[in-house]
Design an enzyme around this catalytic site. Structure first.
Site, PDB file in Angstrom:
ATOM      1  N   LYS A  17     -14.107  -5.268  25.454  1.00  0.00           N
ATOM      2  CA  LYS A  17     -14.962  -5.642  24.311  1.00  0.00           C
ATOM      3  C   LYS A  17     -14.894  -7.145  24.022  1.00  0.00           C
ATOM      4  O   LYS A  17     -15.915  -7.781  23.782  1.00  0.00           O
ATOM      5  CB  LYS A  17     -14.568  -4.859  23.042  1.00  0.00           C
ATOM      6  N   ARG A  92     -14.484   1.952  13.261  1.00  0.00           N
ATOM      7  CA  ARG A  92     -13.560   2.728  14.091  1.00  0.00           C
ATOM      8  C   ARG A  92     -13.321   4.113  13.506  1.00  0.00           C
ATOM      9  O   ARG A  92     -12.548   4.881  14.091  1.00  0.00           O
ATOM     10  CB  ARG A  92     -12.215   2.001  14.178  1.00  0.00           C
ATOM     11  N   ARG A 131      -3.102  -8.418  30.055  1.00  0.00           N
ATOM     12  CA  ARG A 131      -3.961  -9.279  29.228  1.00  0.00           C
ATOM     13  C   ARG A 131      -3.155 -10.418  28.592  1.00  0.00           C
ATOM     14  O   ARG A 131      -2.020 -10.236  28.156  1.00  0.00           O
ATOM     15  CB  ARG A 131      -4.601  -8.439  28.112  1.00  0.00           C
ATOM     16  N   ARG A 164      -0.356 -10.280  23.283  1.00  0.00           N
ATOM     17  CA  ARG A 164      -0.402  -9.664  21.950  1.00  0.00           C
ATOM     18  C   ARG A 164       0.738  -8.671  21.781  1.00  0.00           C
ATOM     19  O   ARG A 164       1.117  -7.983  22.717  1.00  0.00           O
ATOM     20  CB  ARG A 164      -1.742  -8.931  21.770  1.00  0.00           C
ATOM     21  N   ARG A 175      -2.598   3.310  20.273  1.00  0.00           N
ATOM     22  CA  ARG A 175      -3.984   2.836  20.068  1.00  0.00           C
ATOM     23  C   ARG A 175      -4.979   3.777  20.731  1.00  0.00           C
ATOM     24  O   ARG A 175      -6.057   4.044  20.185  1.00  0.00           O
ATOM     25  CB  ARG A 175      -4.141   1.410  20.636  1.00  0.00           C
TER      26      ARG A 175
HETATM   27  P1  AMP Z   1      -8.560  -5.067  18.373  1.00  0.00           P
HETATM   28  O1  AMP Z   1      -8.356  -6.530  18.472  1.00  0.00           O
HETATM   29  O2  AMP Z   1      -9.995  -4.699  18.104  1.00  0.00           O
HETATM   30  O3  AMP Z   1      -7.979  -4.312  19.535  1.00  0.00           O
HETATM   31  O4  AMP Z   1      -7.758  -4.583  17.074  1.00  0.00           O
HETATM   32  C1  AMP Z   1      -6.356  -4.727  17.012  1.00  0.00           C
HETATM   33  C2  AMP Z   1      -5.812  -3.891  15.883  1.00  0.00           C
HETATM   34  O5  AMP Z   1      -6.376  -4.309  14.630  1.00  0.00           O
HETATM   35  C3  AMP Z   1      -6.096  -2.398  15.942  1.00  0.00           C
HETATM   36  O6  AMP Z   1      -5.195  -1.708  16.812  1.00  0.00           O
HETATM   37  C4  AMP Z   1      -5.918  -2.011  14.474  1.00  0.00           C
HETATM   38  O7  AMP Z   1      -4.548  -1.988  14.120  1.00  0.00           O
HETATM   39  C5  AMP Z   1      -6.549  -3.204  13.757  1.00  0.00           C
HETATM   40  N1  AMP Z   1      -7.999  -3.004  13.554  1.00  0.00           N
HETATM   41  C6  AMP Z   1      -9.011  -3.770  14.045  1.00  0.00           C
HETATM   42  N2  AMP Z   1     -10.198  -3.293  13.670  1.00  0.00           N
HETATM   43  C7  AMP Z   1      -9.951  -2.197  12.914  1.00  0.00           C
HETATM   44  C8  AMP Z   1     -10.774  -1.245  12.259  1.00  0.00           C
HETATM   45  N3  AMP Z   1     -12.121  -1.329  12.300  1.00  0.00           N
HETATM   46  N4  AMP Z   1     -10.169  -0.239  11.577  1.00  0.00           N
HETATM   47  C9  AMP Z   1      -8.825  -0.145  11.515  1.00  0.00           C
HETATM   48  N5  AMP Z   1      -7.991  -0.978  12.140  1.00  0.00           N
HETATM   49  C10 AMP Z   1      -8.541  -2.006  12.837  1.00  0.00           C
END
Ligand code: AMP
Length: 220
Positions: A17, A92, A131, A164, A175
């Site tokens: 993404k 999400r 990553r 990360r 996740r």
């Molecule tokens: P990402 O960078 O999109 O992989 O997001 C990293 C982390 O941020 C996720 O594993 C969640 O802990 C949190 N997060 C990001 N977007 C959301 C969302 N829409 N709802 C809930 N948690 C989120």
């Protein structure tokens, strides 16, 4: 100009993404709204939102809906979203999707295209552990498929790259569970509304991007 610039990008962790978002915003000139990036910035700046999100994120758990929704509400109300937006990692959950419908109605820019990047779990784990990301500009790299030109250094801004905290095998499995339980139901939700398009995330980056562009530019 393409027809569908109010875009939601979906997919399991590691599907690509972030990489595809960089290409989409460059081509179409719309703002990239990544809730994950916004939380990482908030954590770095130790804001109240960052403090609320940190423990959930580090474990790979979803941040509570109300925290995420208020963040997105504020962001979508900014002027740069008037000509479209790319939401990456939001919604999400069904509750987030329902709020998004209301929020986008308020700003007169309803979601027009939901793009799902698919990939199987085995390929995802390898991608996730290899990553590396730039904590300064947010660019993302992969030691297997998208190496930086200079080891450990961001091509875009020259900052040192990091891994990360939630890109470990353990947090990845949490996740992925969160994706399956809370996010996958959105596939049916958006498909019923005729908004969903799918691309295979295991193709080469350029091929995935071409397929995404086709979905954005198609007429109906
Ligand atoms: P990402 O960078 O999109 O992989 O997001 C990293 C982390 O941020 C996720 O594993 C969640 O802990 C949190 N997060 C990001 N977007 C959301 C969302 N829409 N709802 C809930 N948690 C989120």
């Amino acid at each position: 100009m393409p027809n569908k610039l109010n875009i939601v990008l979906m997919g399991p962790p590691g599907a690509g993404k972030g990489t595809q978002s960089e290409l989409i915003v460059k081509k179409y000139g719309i703002p990239h709204i990544s809730t994950g990036d916004m939380f990482r910035e908030a954590i770095a700046e130790k804001t109240p939102t960052g403090l609320k999100a940190q423990s959930f994120m580090e474990k790979g758990l979803l941040v509570p809906d109300e925290v995420v929704i208020s963040l997105v509400k504020e962001r979508l109300s900014k002027d740069d979203c008037k000509n479209g937006y790319l939401l990456d990692g939001f919604p999400r959950t069904i509750a987030q999707a329902e709020s998004l419908t209301a929020l986008t109605k308020e700003i007169g820019r309803p979601v027009q295209s939901v793009i799902l990047i698919t990939a199987d779990a085995d390929s995802l784990i390898e991608r996730i552990v290899s990553r590396r990301v730039c904590p300064s500009c947010g660019n993302s790299y992969n030691l297997l498929s998208k190496k930086p030109h200079k080891d450990g250094i961001c091509d875009n801004c020259g900052h040192e790259l990091i891994q990360r905290k939630d890109d470990t095998r353990e947090a990845f499995s949490t996740r992925l569970d969160a994706y399956k339980t809370s996010t996958e139901p959105l596939i049916n939700y958006y498909s019923k509304q005729g908004l969903l398009g799918e691309v295979d995330g295991l193709e080469e980056i350029e091929v995935v991007f071409k397929n995404i562009s086709n979905l954005i530019e198609e007429n109906n």
